[in-house]
Design an enzyme around this catalytic site. Structure first.
Site, PDB file in Angstrom:
ATOM      1  N   SER A 120       0.827  -1.217   0.000  1.00  0.00           N
ATOM      2  CA  SER A 120       0.000   0.000   0.000  1.00  0.00           C
ATOM      3  C   SER A 120       0.853   1.255   0.000  1.00  0.00           C
ATOM      4  O   SER A 120       0.323   2.352  -0.091  1.00  0.00           O
ATOM      5  CB  SER A 120      -0.877   0.066   1.236  1.00  0.00           C
ATOM      6  OG  SER A 120      -1.489  -1.136   1.494  1.00  0.00           O
ATOM      7  N   HIS A 141       0.251  -2.458  -7.170  1.00  0.00           N
ATOM      8  CA  HIS A 141      -0.680  -2.125  -6.086  1.00  0.00           C
ATOM      9  C   HIS A 141      -2.124  -2.280  -6.560  1.00  0.00           C
ATOM     10  O   HIS A 141      -2.591  -1.512  -7.396  1.00  0.00           O
ATOM     11  CB  HIS A 141      -0.408  -0.692  -5.606  1.00  0.00           C
ATOM     12  CG  HIS A 141      -1.287  -0.266  -4.478  1.00  0.00           C
ATOM     13  ND1 HIS A 141      -1.702   1.018  -4.276  1.00  0.00           N
ATOM     14  CD2 HIS A 141      -1.853  -0.989  -3.464  1.00  0.00           C
ATOM     15  CE1 HIS A 141      -2.472   1.082  -3.208  1.00  0.00           C
ATOM     16  NE2 HIS A 141      -2.583  -0.121  -2.702  1.00  0.00           N
ATOM     17  N   GLU A 153      -2.100   0.035  -9.942  1.00  0.00           N
ATOM     18  CA  GLU A 153      -1.065   1.076  -9.882  1.00  0.00           C
ATOM     19  C   GLU A 153       0.277   0.350  -9.942  1.00  0.00           C
ATOM     20  O   GLU A 153       0.554  -0.504  -9.096  1.00  0.00           O
ATOM     21  CB  GLU A 153      -1.235   1.809  -8.537  1.00  0.00           C
ATOM     22  CG  GLU A 153      -0.622   3.158  -8.432  1.00  0.00           C
ATOM     23  CD  GLU A 153      -0.905   3.808  -7.058  1.00  0.00           C
ATOM     24  OE1 GLU A 153      -1.168   3.084  -6.062  1.00  0.00           O
ATOM     25  OE2 GLU A 153      -0.861   5.032  -6.981  1.00  0.00           O
ATOM     26  N   ASN A 191      -3.100   6.195  -2.740  1.00  0.00           N
ATOM     27  CA  ASN A 191      -3.229   6.182  -1.279  1.00  0.00           C
ATOM     28  C   ASN A 191      -2.787   7.494  -0.638  1.00  0.00           C
ATOM     29  O   ASN A 191      -3.263   7.864   0.436  1.00  0.00           O
ATOM     30  CB  ASN A 191      -2.437   5.018  -0.674  1.00  0.00           C
ATOM     31  CG  ASN A 191      -3.250   3.745  -0.688  1.00  0.00           C
ATOM     32  OD1 ASN A 191      -4.448   3.777  -0.953  1.00  0.00           O
ATOM     33  ND2 ASN A 191      -2.612   2.622  -0.415  1.00  0.00           N
TER      34      ASN A 191
HETATM   35  N1  CAA Z   1     -15.620  -9.337  -4.164  1.00  0.00           N
HETATM   36  C1  CAA Z   1     -15.996  -9.457  -5.441  1.00  0.00           C
HETATM   37  N2  CAA Z   1     -17.015  -8.791  -5.999  1.00  0.00           N
HETATM   38  C2  CAA Z   1     -17.702  -7.951  -5.219  1.00  0.00           C
HETATM   39  C3  CAA Z   1     -17.368  -7.757  -3.858  1.00  0.00           C
HETATM   40  C4  CAA Z   1     -16.289  -8.513  -3.333  1.00  0.00           C
HETATM   41  N3  CAA Z   1     -15.875  -8.388  -2.067  1.00  0.00           N
HETATM   42  N4  CAA Z   1     -18.225  -6.852  -3.338  1.00  0.00           N
HETATM   43  C5  CAA Z   1     -19.049  -6.485  -4.326  1.00  0.00           C
HETATM   44  N5  CAA Z   1     -18.736  -7.132  -5.469  1.00  0.00           N
HETATM   45  C6  CAA Z   1     -19.338  -6.949  -6.773  1.00  0.00           C
HETATM   46  C7  CAA Z   1     -20.796  -7.330  -6.793  1.00  0.00           C
HETATM   47  O1  CAA Z   1     -20.950  -8.685  -7.150  1.00  0.00           O
HETATM   48  C8  CAA Z   1     -21.349  -6.420  -7.860  1.00  0.00           C
HETATM   49  O2  CAA Z   1     -21.040  -6.956  -9.130  1.00  0.00           O
HETATM   50  P1  CAA Z   1     -21.955  -6.635 -10.428  1.00  0.00           P
HETATM   51  O3  CAA Z   1     -21.749  -5.180 -10.745  1.00  0.00           O
HETATM   52  O4  CAA Z   1     -21.367  -7.550 -11.430  1.00  0.00           O
HETATM   53  O5  CAA Z   1     -23.358  -6.945 -10.053  1.00  0.00           O
HETATM   54  C9  CAA Z   1     -20.538  -5.133  -7.721  1.00  0.00           C
HETATM   55  O6  CAA Z   1     -19.323  -5.536  -7.051  1.00  0.00           O
HETATM   56  C10 CAA Z   1     -21.278  -4.100  -6.912  1.00  0.00           C
HETATM   57  O7  CAA Z   1     -21.614  -4.723  -5.696  1.00  0.00           O
HETATM   58  P2  CAA Z   1     -22.947  -4.457  -4.880  1.00  0.00           P
HETATM   59  O8  CAA Z   1     -23.985  -3.896  -5.789  1.00  0.00           O
HETATM   60  O9  CAA Z   1     -23.278  -5.665  -4.087  1.00  0.00           O
HETATM   61  O10 CAA Z   1     -22.475  -3.459  -3.769  1.00  0.00           O
HETATM   62  P3  CAA Z   1     -22.114  -1.968  -3.849  1.00  0.00           P
HETATM   63  O11 CAA Z   1     -22.891  -1.224  -4.861  1.00  0.00           O
HETATM   64  O12 CAA Z   1     -22.183  -1.589  -2.440  1.00  0.00           O
HETATM   65  O13 CAA Z   1     -20.591  -1.961  -4.341  1.00  0.00           O
HETATM   66  C11 CAA Z   1     -18.275  -1.871  -3.989  1.00  0.00           C
HETATM   67  C12 CAA Z   1     -19.570  -2.582  -3.631  1.00  0.00           C
HETATM   68  C13 CAA Z   1     -17.987  -2.024  -5.464  1.00  0.00           C
HETATM   69  C14 CAA Z   1     -17.169  -2.528  -3.173  1.00  0.00           C
HETATM   70  C15 CAA Z   1     -18.431  -0.347  -3.629  1.00  0.00           C
HETATM   71  O14 CAA Z   1     -18.838  -0.223  -2.295  1.00  0.00           O
HETATM   72  C16 CAA Z   1     -17.174   0.452  -3.835  1.00  0.00           C
HETATM   73  O15 CAA Z   1     -16.798   0.814  -4.941  1.00  0.00           O
HETATM   74  N6  CAA Z   1     -16.498   0.765  -2.727  1.00  0.00           N
HETATM   75  C17 CAA Z   1     -15.258   1.534  -2.740  1.00  0.00           C
HETATM   76  C18 CAA Z   1     -14.128   0.599  -2.936  1.00  0.00           C
HETATM   77  C19 CAA Z   1     -12.797   1.295  -2.862  1.00  0.00           C
HETATM   78  O16 CAA Z   1     -12.683   2.515  -2.740  1.00  0.00           O
HETATM   79  N7  CAA Z   1     -11.726   0.497  -2.908  1.00  0.00           N
HETATM   80  C20 CAA Z   1     -10.400   0.994  -2.779  1.00  0.00           C
HETATM   81  C21 CAA Z   1      -9.957   0.836  -1.350  1.00  0.00           C
HETATM   82  S1  CAA Z   1      -8.330   1.452  -1.108  1.00  0.00           S
HETATM   83  C22 CAA Z   1      -7.347   0.141  -1.468  1.00  0.00           C
HETATM   84  O17 CAA Z   1      -7.751  -0.954  -1.695  1.00  0.00           O
HETATM   85  C23 CAA Z   1      -5.899   0.451  -1.512  1.00  0.00           C
HETATM   86  C24 CAA Z   1      -5.122   0.312  -0.276  1.00  0.00           C
HETATM   87  O18 CAA Z   1      -3.929   0.036  -0.366  1.00  0.00           O
HETATM   88  C25 CAA Z   1      -5.691   0.621   1.046  1.00  0.00           C
END
Ligand code: CAA
Length: 285
Positions: A120, A141, A153, A191
Site C-alpha cells: 500500500s 498495487h 497502480e 493512497n
Molecule cells: N468481491 C468481489 N465482488 C464484489 C465484492 C467482493 N468483495 N463486493 C461487491 N462485489 C461486486 C458485486 O458482485 C457487484 O457486481 P456486479 O456489478 O457484477 O453486479 C458489484 O461488485 C457491486 O456490488 P454491490 O452492488 O453488491 O455493492 P455496492 O454497490 O455496495 O458496491 C463496492 C460494492 C464495489 C465494493 C463499492 O462499495 C465500492 O466501490 N467501494 C469503494 C471501494 C474502494 O474505494 N476500494 C479501494 C480501497 S483502497 C485500497 O484498496 C488500496 C489500499 O492500499 C488501502
C-alpha cells in the site's frame, strides 16, 4: 518473456483476489499462505466470487470450474515458487517481513522469475535492494475488492528495468486492469490522496463535527463516493490505514499525522470489518 506460472504469496482478501483474477485470465496460479485456515478462507472467497458471477450469468459454470482448477493452494513455499515466472508477494505490510520473504525466494525461484510486490505504500527500491534482481522487481498495487476495482497502480523502483515495466503493464492489462504507472513516492499516487481524506474523517468524528453515519452519508450523497470514508476505512482495515498514515508522516511530515481516534481504535483491536468491529459494529466474527 512469456508468463505462464504465477505464485501468489498470501491468501487473504487481496491475495485471493489477485489469484482469482490471474486464474480467470488463464494463468496457472499457486496460492501460498502460512496456515491452512488462511488458505481455506482464500479459497472460499474465490469460490464465493465465482459462484456470484455464475449466478449473475457473467460466467459459465464450466469457466468457473476451470478457473478454480487453475488455483493451486499450498502451505509449501518451494512447491509454490520453484517454477514461477512471477511471484506476487501479498504478505503483511511489514518491511522486514517482506525483505525476509524475498531473501527466501531468491533460493527457490528460477533465474528469470520477476518479483512483484503488492504494497500500500512501502518503498519498492528498499525491498528490491535486498534481492539479487532489483531490475526485475516492481510494485503492483491492487485495490479492494480486487475482482471489482479496475485500477492497477504499477510502481517503478529505482533499478526497475524498462523490460520489467513493460511485462508488468502487459500482465496487468491481461488480468483485466487499467494500469497507471507511478514513480516511487510514499504511498504512491492513490493512497497518498485517499488516506489523507480517510484520516481526516477520523479527526472530524473525534471533534464531533457530525456522527459517523452522517459523515459517510455526506460523502456518498454530496460527492457521489460509492461508500463513505469511515465505512471504507473499515473495509480497508484501520490497522492498514494507520500503517499507511504513519509511513506518510515519517517520510513527508506532520501534515500526515494520524488521527488520535484512529490510533485508539487500532489499539482497541477494532481493525474494521475483518475483526468484526471498527468505526461500525459488524456483529461477532
Ligand atoms: N468481491 C468481489 N465482488 C464484489 C465484492 C467482493 N468483495 N463486493 C461487491 N462485489 C461486486 C458485486 O458482485 C457487484 O457486481 P456486479 O456489478 O457484477 O453486479 C458489484 O461488485 C457491486 O456490488 P454491490 O452492488 O453488491 O455493492 P455496492 O454497490 O455496495 O458496491 C463496492 C460494492 C464495489 C465494493 C463499492 O462499495 C465500492 O466501490 N467501494 C469503494 C471501494 C474502494 O474505494 N476500494 C479501494 C480501497 S483502497 C485500497 O484498496 C488500496 C489500499 O492500499 C488501502
Amino acid at each position: 518473456m512469456e508468463i505462464k506460472k504465477i505464485c501468489v504469496l498470501g491468501a487473504g482478501q487481496m491475495g485471493s483476489g489477485i489469484a482469482q483474477v490471474c486464474a480467470e485470465a488463464g494463468y496457472e496460479v499457486a496460492m501460498r499462505d502460512i496456515e491452512q485456515r488462511f488458505i481455506d478462507g482464500g479459497m472460499n472467497n474465490i469460490r464465493k466470487n465465482l459462484a456470484r458471477s455464475v449466478d449473475k450469468g457473467k460466467m459459465s459454470q464450466d469457466a468457473a470450474d476451470a478457473t478454480l482448477a487453475r488455483v493451486n493452494p499450498t502451505l509449501d513455499m518451494k512447491e509454490a515458487a520453484a517454477e514461477a515466472d512471477v511471484v506476487v508477494e501479498v504478505v503483511l505490510e511489514v518491511m522486514d517481513l517482506k525483505k525476509q520473504i524475498f531473501s527466501e525466494l531468491e533460493t527457490i525461484v528460477p533465474d528469470h522469475c520477476l518479483f512483484f510486490t503488492n504494497t500500500s505504500g512501502l518503498s519498492i527500491t528498499e525491498m528490491a535492494a535486498t534481492t539479487k534482481r532489483p531490475e526485475r522487481f516492481i510494485g503492483t498495487h491492487f485495490f479492494s475488492p480486487v475482482p471489482v476495482m479496475r485500477l492497477l497502480e504499477i510502481i517503478r523502483g529505482f533499478e526497475t528495468s524498462d523490460e520489467t515495466l513493460e511485462i508488468a503493464k502487459e500482465w496487468g492489462e491481461k488480468i483485466g486492469k487499467e494500469v497507471i504507472v507511478v514513480n516511487e513516492a510514499p504511498a504512491f499516487a492513490v493512497n497518498r490522496l485517499l488516506c489523507i481524506m480517510l484520516n481526516e474523517a477520523f479527526f472530524a468524528l473525534q471533534e464531533g463535527v457530525a456522527s459517523a453515519k452522517d459523515i459517510d452519508r455526506g460523502m456518498t450523497l454530496g460527492c457521489n463516493h460509492p461508500i463513505g470514508p469511515l465505512a471504507l476505512s473499515d473495509a480497508v482495515g484501520l490497522d492498514t490505514l494507520l500503517h499507511i498514515m504513519q509511513g506518510l508522516e515519517r517520510e513527508l511530515g506532520d501534515k500526515y499525522r494520524s488521527a488520535p481516534l484512529l490510533r485508539q481504535l487500532v489499539r482497541a483491536g477494532r481493525f474494521g470489518k475483518k475483526s468484526g468491529k471498527g468505526v461500525y459494529d459488524y456483529g461477532s466474527k
